[in-house]
Scaffold this active site. Structure first.
Site, mmCIF file in Angstrom:
data_model
loop_
_atom_site.group_PDB
_atom_site.id
_atom_site.type_symbol
_atom_site.label_atom_id
_atom_site.label_comp_id
_atom_site.label_asym_id
_atom_site.label_seq_id
_atom_site.Cartn_x
_atom_site.Cartn_y
_atom_site.Cartn_z
ATOM 1 N N ASN A 168 -56.873 36.515 30.929
ATOM 2 C CA ASN A 168 -56.958 36.146 32.348
ATOM 3 C C ASN A 168 -58.390 36.397 32.802
ATOM 4 O OD1 ASN A 168 -56.794 35.831 35.099
ATOM 5 N ND2 ASN A 168 -55.449 37.598 35.454
ATOM 6 N N LYS A 206 -59.763 35.740 35.547
ATOM 7 C CA LYS A 206 -59.906 35.995 37.003
ATOM 8 C C LYS A 206 -61.042 35.122 37.532
ATOM 9 C CE LYS A 206 -57.740 40.407 36.216
ATOM 10 N NZ LYS A 206 -57.560 41.800 36.577
ATOM 11 N N HIS A 218 -49.577 37.553 40.052
ATOM 12 C CA HIS A 218 -50.487 38.620 39.617
ATOM 13 C C HIS A 218 -50.654 39.618 40.768
ATOM 14 C CE1 HIS A 218 -54.068 40.745 38.326
ATOM 15 N NE2 HIS A 218 -53.782 40.332 37.114
ATOM 16 N N GLU A 232 -53.138 41.022 41.935
ATOM 17 C CA GLU A 232 -54.256 40.734 42.853
ATOM 18 C C GLU A 232 -53.848 39.698 43.896
ATOM 19 O OE1 GLU A 232 -57.089 40.003 39.735
ATOM 20 O OE2 GLU A 232 -56.934 42.135 39.236
ATOM 21 N N GLU A 267 -47.574 44.501 34.211
ATOM 22 C CA GLU A 267 -48.922 45.003 34.463
ATOM 23 C C GLU A 267 -48.864 46.087 35.537
ATOM 24 O OE1 GLU A 267 -52.124 41.946 33.268
ATOM 25 O OE2 GLU A 267 -51.600 41.570 35.348
ATOM 26 N N GLY A 306 -57.818 47.212 35.333
ATOM 27 C CA GLY A 306 -59.238 47.414 35.593
ATOM 28 C C GLY A 306 -59.646 48.876 35.742
ATOM 29 N N SER A 308 -55.938 47.250 31.252
ATOM 30 C CA SER A 308 -56.904 47.964 30.421
ATOM 31 C C SER A 308 -56.619 47.850 28.930
ATOM 32 C CB SER A 308 -57.010 49.440 30.861
ATOM 33 O OG SER A 308 -57.478 49.517 32.198
ATOM 34 N N GLY A 330 -60.514 42.210 31.875
ATOM 35 C CA GLY A 330 -61.921 42.446 31.569
ATOM 36 C C GLY A 330 -62.306 42.177 30.118
HETATM 37 P P1 13P Z 1 -57.786 44.486 32.844
HETATM 38 O O1 13P Z 1 -57.506 44.122 31.411
HETATM 39 O O2 13P Z 1 -59.194 44.245 33.258
HETATM 40 O O3 13P Z 1 -57.280 45.850 33.171
HETATM 41 O O4 13P Z 1 -56.919 43.449 33.741
HETATM 42 C C1 13P Z 1 -55.590 43.253 33.456
HETATM 43 C C2 13P Z 1 -55.117 42.087 34.225
HETATM 44 O O5 13P Z 1 -55.037 42.122 35.444
HETATM 45 C C3 13P Z 1 -54.762 40.869 33.474
HETATM 46 O O6 13P Z 1 -54.078 39.968 34.279
#
Ligand code: 13P
Length: 264
Positions: free
Chosen positions: A14, A16, A106, A108, A176, A182, A222, A244
């Protein structure tokens, strides 16, 4: 060749709001080369990328022209088919661009765009209507974890998201935990397995054993090359939704190749 349980592991990146369409082309090309060089067998681990909407046409064209064994999808979809919904993207458009998947709900989007469980359910229905496999994201905040324990919120979110889903549906669930996204603080494989097992029993209850047995449940939060193997050893974790680390070519390729560098 899927895993022993019949579910093909899925490693999904992803992106983002990162990488424009030119950067996307370069990245996907390099990723494909690097996995090909390493003789990655895409029939044992499926690889998907989720670029921003503005990149999708470029990624589609590259993948089709070079016949790359990588699939892709959108990071969100509208609950509506078409009409006066400024800024939204129809599932029909994603389908026309040969997207296989779409990420829905998600954290976010739930947090920053106030997406409700009802909206998530409507988007899941829209995705299925347009032949997209929804990757339904669920997960608890640190506060939820303290108040309600690990699985209450994800389970409730999944129940709500499945409101309009029938037993023939092809879906993916991504667990998640919000506190792990993150933060560099991933859940432990045991924590991920505990919630994934609960989520699978919700799938069995609502959609039947057959769908529950076939549905892939991903862990996200993560995930890195050095912790992916632990998650993939768990019986109810069938892949990862990577944020990330999906933007770092070597790191992402090593996550995809978890079977090689850790001997799972
Ligand atoms: P990270 O891998 O950066 O923690 O993000 C996870 C995520 O939100 C994937 O959708």
């Amino acid at each position: 060749m899927a895993a022993l349980n019949g579910r093909l592991p899925l490693i999904a990146g992803n992106w983002k709001m990162n990488l424009d369409h030119l950067q996307a082309i370069a990245f996907v090309q390099k990723l494909a080369w690097s996995l090909k060089d390493a003789r990655h067998d895409f029939t044992t681990v499926e690889v998907a990328v989720f670029p921003p909407f503005t990149d999708l046409r470029s990624v589609q064209t590259l993948i089709a022209a070079d016949k790359l064994p990588i699939v892709f999808g959108g990071q969100d979809v509208s609950a509506h088919d078409s009409g006066a919904y400024t800024g939204e993207i129809s599932g029909a458009f994603l389908s026309a661009l040969e997207c296989s998947y779409v990420i829905i709900g998600h954290s976010e989007r739930r947090t920053l765009h106030n997406e409700t469980d009802e909206q998530v359910a409507a988007k899941v229905s829209a995705a299925l209507k347009h032949n997209l496999v929804p990757i339904i994201c669920v997960g608890e905040t640190a506060e939820d974890l303290e108040k309600h324990g690990p699985s209450a919120v994800p389970v409730a979110q999944l129940r709500a998201a499945l409101a309009g889903v029938d037993t023939a549906a092809d879906i993916v669930v991504a667990y998640e935990p919000v506190w792990a996204i993150g933060s560099g603080q991933a859940a432990t494989p045991e924590q991920a397995e505990q919630v994934a097992a609960q989520l699978r029993s919700v799938l069995a209850e609502l959609l039947g054993q057959d769908v529950a047995g076939k549905t892939r449940i991903l862990y996200g939060g993560s995930v890195k090359a050095n912790n992916i193997a632990g998650f993939m050893r768990e019986p109810n974790v069938d892949g990862a939704l990577v944020g990330g680390a999906s933007l770092d070519l070597t790191e992402f390729a090593n996550i995809v190749r978890y079977q090689k560098h850790v001997g799972v």
